[in-house]
Design an enzyme around this catalytic site. Structure first.
Site, PDB file in Angstrom:
ATOM      1  N   LYS A  35      32.742  10.815  33.889  1.00 52.76           N
ATOM      2  CA  LYS A  35      32.093  11.757  34.812  1.00 52.76           C
ATOM      3  C   LYS A  35      30.646  11.324  35.105  1.00 52.76           C
ATOM      4  O   LYS A  35      30.212  11.284  36.257  1.00 52.76           O
ATOM      5  CB  LYS A  35      32.103  13.155  34.180  1.00 52.76           C
ATOM      6  N   CYS A 260      37.204  31.600  35.145  1.00 55.80           N
ATOM      7  CA  CYS A 260      36.450  32.680  34.481  1.00 55.80           C
ATOM      8  C   CYS A 260      37.205  33.992  34.310  1.00 55.80           C
ATOM      9  O   CYS A 260      37.342  34.489  33.197  1.00 55.80           O
ATOM     10  CB  CYS A 260      35.162  32.944  35.247  1.00 55.80           C
TER      11      CYS A 260
HETATM   12  C1  UDX Z   1      34.097  34.408  39.155  1.00 53.05           C
HETATM   13  C2  UDX Z   1      32.963  35.428  39.364  1.00 53.05           C
HETATM   14  O1  UDX Z   1      33.087  35.988  40.674  1.00 53.05           O
HETATM   15  C3  UDX Z   1      31.605  34.752  39.186  1.00 53.05           C
HETATM   16  O2  UDX Z   1      30.573  35.709  39.296  1.00 53.05           O
HETATM   17  C4  UDX Z   1      31.572  34.101  37.803  1.00 53.05           C
HETATM   18  O3  UDX Z   1      30.361  33.420  37.603  1.00 53.05           O
HETATM   19  C5  UDX Z   1      32.728  33.132  37.638  1.00 53.05           C
HETATM   20  O4  UDX Z   1      33.966  33.815  37.880  1.00 53.05           O
HETATM   21  P1  UDX Z   1      35.192  32.432  40.579  1.00 53.05           P
HETATM   22  O5  UDX Z   1      36.028  32.147  39.387  1.00 53.05           O
HETATM   23  O6  UDX Z   1      34.566  31.295  41.288  1.00 53.05           O
HETATM   24  O7  UDX Z   1      33.998  33.437  40.190  1.00 53.05           O
HETATM   25  O8  UDX Z   1      36.118  33.197  41.609  1.00 53.05           O
HETATM   26  P2  UDX Z   1      36.108  34.586  42.381  1.00 53.05           P
HETATM   27  O9  UDX Z   1      35.544  34.422  43.727  1.00 53.05           O
HETATM   28  O10 UDX Z   1      35.536  35.651  41.533  1.00 53.05           O
HETATM   29  O11 UDX Z   1      37.684  34.830  42.533  1.00 53.05           O
HETATM   30  C6  UDX Z   1      38.515  34.954  41.382  1.00 53.05           C
HETATM   31  C7  UDX Z   1      39.953  35.141  41.752  1.00 53.05           C
HETATM   32  O12 UDX Z   1      40.156  36.415  42.342  1.00 53.05           O
HETATM   33  C8  UDX Z   1      40.497  34.135  42.766  1.00 53.05           C
HETATM   34  O13 UDX Z   1      41.780  33.720  42.352  1.00 53.05           O
HETATM   35  C9  UDX Z   1      40.559  34.899  44.063  1.00 53.05           C
HETATM   36  O14 UDX Z   1      41.542  34.426  44.947  1.00 53.05           O
HETATM   37  C10 UDX Z   1      40.894  36.293  43.546  1.00 53.05           C
HETATM   38  N1  UDX Z   1      40.458  37.375  44.452  1.00 53.05           N
HETATM   39  C11 UDX Z   1      39.128  37.549  44.726  1.00 53.05           C
HETATM   40  C12 UDX Z   1      41.404  38.226  44.991  1.00 53.05           C
HETATM   41  O15 UDX Z   1      42.613  38.092  44.749  1.00 53.05           O
HETATM   42  N2  UDX Z   1      40.980  39.243  45.816  1.00 53.05           N
HETATM   43  C13 UDX Z   1      39.669  39.447  46.097  1.00 53.05           C
HETATM   44  O16 UDX Z   1      39.378  40.404  46.847  1.00 53.05           O
HETATM   45  C14 UDX Z   1      38.718  38.573  45.550  1.00 53.05           C
END
Ligand code: UDX
Length: 429
Positions: A35, A260
């Site tokens: 990496k 996460c």
């Molecule tokens: C998340 C948190 O939002 C962020 O603050 C933290 O630092 C890391 O974890 P991330 O994992 O990048 O971020 O994704 P996020 O945008 O939160 O979406 C998570 C999951 O939820 C995705 O699979 C997304 O498709 C799903 N999702 C999100 C839904 O199904 N519906 C929604 O309305 C929003």
């Protein structure tokens, strides 16, 4: 300031590059030689919009470098950011082995006062563990402070999230360290909450658990909407106008995945259990999310009947658009379920194919959406990539074996598709 970032994954790389962009002198370190070598040659190990540009710019300005020499990075810096992974262990708790290794390394390298900033998501109380390990491994009595500073970056929008955060949380028991951290983030003009380390660590878990619960809530509402003839998109819109609820994270779909939400929700359930607390609401949210994957699979069966011998085309593999990350992507479990029922699976994703290949090999990988469509008995959309919204659906109608579309992200226009003669199934509409 001179800053060393330990761990050059999504969080570490974005944090390091953005801090360099703010004018700091940053070295991003990692034990992964491949990496670091890629980054030293100007190649990005991850797909993250806007990241490439700031990495290139700051390497040119000579204020961002990459190295496997963590100890040298620690020695030369005033601020040390811990950004290593804390994956789930076999019981669902956070695996702290990388954090512990890093803390010992910092201890061995410490040579003057430093502030150690923990960005890794760790169980409440871990700041003390990090402090103890640094002290035990230090060659002499050097003063240092460890602060908690959880990250809230979302993949796909991580760079803009860094520069426009909703809030900065600093968990610290030392005023001097808090003041340095506040100063570091001052240019971002975001609300800063300085609190104790335990509350800071808990804020991260509680936020992710709340977001996961919000999505599971709307996914269950979606199932009820289908039964009673309501449209969950309209319902979510109506709910979202209420400031107390807000419009975000109310999109029903294939469920939540990523690096996460799944791991942090399970870790919080485990943490509650260890303290004799019952977090049945979050347990429910996790269960609903698992059910959602079965629900999506049943939608495919609803349109094409028995899956044995059928060919199902999958559009989208990443856990959400604008990322190549497939960790805990709903696509993994859904494709496995479809295959277990005897169907053959063809897949396409604009950027996540290489990562998905490390998880599933016995599916047919295609170069574009039309190749997936050819000969398929149904198309299942699992990620709301922008390019899927603009596909040539009349062409798809020509190529597809049976005109069935399952839109598990509600990202297509059902009316237009039905008019073209497709059988359409969304989620909760
Ligand atoms: C998340 C948190 O939002 C962020 O603050 C933290 O630092 C890391 O974890 P991330 O994992 O990048 O971020 O994704 P996020 O945008 O939160 O979406 C998570 C999951 O939820 C995705 O699979 C997304 O498709 C799903 N999702 C999100 C839904 O199904 N519906 C929604 O309305 C929003």
């Amino acid at each position: 300031m001179k800053i060393c970032v330990i761990g050059t994954g999504y969080v570490g790389l974005v944090t390091g590059a953005c801090l360099a962009q703010m004018g700091h002198q940053v070295v991003c370190t990692d034990v992964d030689e491949e990496k670091i070598s890629k980054l030293c040659h100007g190649l990005m190990p991850i797909y993250e919009p806007g990241l490439d540009e700031i990495v290139t710019k700051n390497r040119k300005r000579m204020n961002l470098e990459f190295s496997t020499n963590i100890e040298a990075g620690v020695k030369a810096s005033e601020l040390i950011f811990i950004c290593v992974g804390t994956p789930s262990d076999e019981n669902g708790a956070a695996d702290l082995s990388s954090v512990k290794k890093v803390a010992k390394k910092i201890g061995r390298a410490i040579n003057s006062y430093k502030i150690i900033v923990n960005k890794s998501t760790v169980p409440v109380g871990s700041i003390r563990l990090v402090s103890d390990l640094i002290r035990e491994n230090a060659s002499d009595f050097y003063n240092f402070d460890v602060v908690s500073n959880p990250e809230f970056l979302r993949e796909g929008t991580a760079v803009s999230d860094f520069f426009k955060p909703d809030r900065i949380i600093i968990g610290s028991t030392n005023e001097k360290a808090s003041a340095v951290m506040e100063e570091l983030y001052r240019p971002l003009k975001a609300p800063v909450l300085i609190t104790d380390p335990e509350s800071s660590e808990m804020t991260k878990y509680a936020s992710n658990a709340f977001l996961a619960t919000k999505i599971s809530f709307i996914n269950e509402i979606a199932r009820i909407c289908e039964k009673i003839g309501a449209d969950v998109k309209e319902v979510a819109k109506g709910m979202g106008y209420d400031k107390r609820i807000g419009p975000e994270f109310l999109e029903a779909g294939a469920g939540w995945g990523g690096s996460c939400l799944p791991k942090d929700s399970k870790a919080l359930v485990k943490m509650a259990e260890e303290h004799n607390c019952n977090f049945s609401l979050l347990e429910g949210a996790v269960r609903i999310n698992e059910e959602q994957q079965k629900y999506v699979t049943s939608k495919v069966e609803k349109l094409v009947g028995e899956l044995r011998g059928k060919r199902i085309g999958i559009m989208g593999l990443s856990f959400k658009p604008n990322t190549d990350d497939v960790r805990d992507s709903p696509a993994i479990a859904i494709i496995e379920k479809i295959k277990a029922k005897g169907a053959k699976v063809k897949v396409y994703d604009p950027v996540a194919e290489e990562n998905f290949k490390k998880i599933l090999t016995d599916v047919e990988y295609c170069d574009d959406a039309y190749q997936v469509t050819e000969g398929s008995n149904a198309l299942l959309f699992l990620t709301a990539w922008e390019e899927f919204k603009n596909l040539d659906f009349p062409k798809i109608k020509e190529l597809i074996e049976f005109p069935a579309i399952i839109d598990a992200r509600n990202c297509l226009d059902p009316g237009a598709l039905k008019e073209m003669g497709f059988l359409y199934e969304g989620i909760g509409r």
